[in-house]
Design an enzyme around this catalytic site. Structure first.
Site, PDB file in Angstrom:
ATOM      1  N   GLU A 154      41.605  42.865  47.803  1.00 12.61           N
ATOM      2  CA  GLU A 154      40.370  42.094  47.650  1.00 12.61           C
ATOM      3  C   GLU A 154      40.461  40.681  48.203  1.00 12.61           C
ATOM      4  OE1 GLU A 154      38.565  41.816  43.732  1.00 12.61           O
ATOM      5  OE2 GLU A 154      36.745  41.054  44.685  1.00 12.61           O
TER       6      GLU A 154
ATOM      7  N   ASP B   1      43.195  45.746  43.906  1.00 15.64           N
ATOM      8  CA  ASP B   1      42.326  44.719  43.326  1.00 15.64           C
ATOM      9  C   ASP B   1      43.178  43.991  42.290  1.00 15.64           C
ATOM     10  OD1 ASP B   1      40.385  43.095  42.322  1.00 15.64           O
ATOM     11  OD2 ASP B   1      38.871  44.663  42.121  1.00 15.64           O
TER      12      ASP B   1
ATOM     13  N   ILE C 167      42.650  41.440  40.224  1.00 13.30           N
ATOM     14  CA  ILE C 167      41.964  41.352  38.920  1.00 13.30           C
ATOM     15  C   ILE C 167      40.592  41.966  39.128  1.00 13.30           C
ATOM     16  CG2 ILE C 167      41.028  39.872  37.103  1.00 13.30           C
ATOM     17  CD1 ILE C 167      43.041  37.733  37.806  1.00 13.30           C
ATOM     18  N   ASP C 168      40.370  43.124  38.559  1.00  9.98           N
ATOM     19  CA  ASP C 168      39.009  43.668  38.580  1.00  9.98           C
ATOM     20  C   ASP C 168      38.359  43.245  37.268  1.00  9.98           C
ATOM     21  OD1 ASP C 168      36.802  44.962  39.577  1.00  9.98           O
ATOM     22  OD2 ASP C 168      37.323  46.850  38.624  1.00  9.98           O
TER      23      ASP C 168
ATOM     24  N   THR D  24      36.662  40.092  37.220  1.00 12.88           N
ATOM     25  CA  THR D  24      37.074  38.673  37.215  1.00 12.88           C
ATOM     26  C   THR D  24      36.211  37.846  36.249  1.00 12.88           C
ATOM     27  OG1 THR D  24      37.885  38.872  39.471  1.00 12.88           O
ATOM     28  CG2 THR D  24      37.485  36.653  38.680  1.00 12.88           C
TER      29      THR D  24
ATOM     30  N   ASP E  34      37.652  48.494  44.461  1.00 13.43           N
ATOM     31  CA  ASP E  34      37.037  48.703  43.143  1.00 13.43           C
ATOM     32  C   ASP E  34      37.058  50.175  42.734  1.00 13.43           C
ATOM     33  OD1 ASP E  34      35.892  46.030  42.411  1.00 13.43           O
ATOM     34  OD2 ASP E  34      34.879  46.274  44.330  1.00 13.43           O
TER      35      ASP E  34
END
Ligand code: LIP
Length: 280
Positions: free
Chosen positions: A71, A90, A92-93, A95, A221
């Site tokens: 990302e 990702d 930190i999905d 955020t 994602d």
């Protein structure tokens, strides 16, 4: 590919997931520098970058010839997915959830080999939920096998969607109409702001369907969690064609079975049609 290589990929990814998760755990309740990417509904912090660097650094040391789609380091334009092993990350999905300390946030690592997902890891270290899957070997939560829900009708289903796109001018009407349509048809809807974990909740059998598509939503994602869903017995389809998802085209309807996926695809198509008719 030799089985040995797959084991090494998995073990390395799990180790790096745990390292990354420690950064997330240590930082979730502290001060963060927050920046907007596409808008005030698409945020990033210094920890997104730090976690991504930790994961990619570790993977590069272990597998120098592999590729990466991630990302914070891949630009807006996704590279082409090739046959070369490609890690899809990702850091930190969820955020915005992370920024607020809302405990639905996670680290995501997936691996595609010959354009097919073979490994998916989604880890929420706040609620201690480690979702894992390897191609053909089932899906797991903290090492225990998981299965999708057996609910057959949409009217009994809990469906997740994302409401944030109401903030985007050219998506407002369609998003409102889509949400309204699904609210009427399903037993309930939830909007959690974390795509990968929401997809894993389908794999876990606590959510029956999820629809996600929009600016800022990308391969990282959905790729890892789509393997976790299919290994748990669910389906992940393209919102437009209704065919199995191409992970490089992340416009996703995921569900516990084909019937519910078909219903959601149809209802979204009908909702869009109503908006198009109003605009004409
Ligand atoms: C998030 C998605 C979420 C969506 C947010 C955001 P990020 O990803 O997982 O479903 O509602 O707008 O895009 O940016 O937290 O990795």
């Amino acid at each position: 590919m030799a089985r040995y290589a797959e084991d090494v990929y998995y073990e390395t990814a799990i180790k790096l997931t745990r390292e990354a998760a420690q950064i997330l755990r240590d930082s979730i309740n502290g001060f963060k520098h927050i920046k907007e990417k596409l808008g005030d509904w698409d945020l990033v912090t210094e920890y997104d970058r730090q976690i991504e660097d930790t994961i990619i650094g570790g993977l590069k040391r272990a597998f120098s010839n592999h590729r990466f789609i991630a990302e914070e380091s891949t630009g807006k334009d996704l590279p082409e997915l090739t046959d070369v092993p490609t890690w899809i990350i990702d850091p930190i999905d969820g955020t915005t959830n992370f920024i607020h300390g809302f405990p639905h946030t996670c680290v995501v690592i997936g691996l595609a080999v010959k354009k097919e997902m073979i490994l998916g890891i989604v880890y929420n270290p706040i609620l201690e939920q480690l979702f894992t899957a390897r191609k053909g070997r089932g899906a797991f939560l903290n090492g225990k096998p998981i299965q999708v829900s057996k609910i057959q009708e949409l009217s009994k289903a809990l469906v997740c969607m994302e409401s944030g796109f109401i903030k985007v001018d050219n998506l407002r009407e369609k998003t409102v109409e889509r949400i309204q349509t699904i609210v009427k048809a399903a037993q309930g809807i939830r909007t959690l702001g974390v795509a990968a974990l929401t997809l894993c909740y389908i794999a876990l059998g606590i959510v029956e369907a999820y629809y996600i598509e929009g600016p800022g939503i990308s391969t990282w994602d959905i790729a890892a969690a789509s393997l976790i869903i299919s290994e748990a017995g669910g389906v992940v389809v393209d919102r437009i064609t209704g065919e199995p998802i191409d992970i490089m085209k992340p416009r996703v309807v995921a569900a516990c079975n084909e019937g519910i996926a078909r219903d959601v695809v149809r209802l979204i198509r009908e909702a869009d049609h109503r908006v198009d008719m109003r605009i004409k």
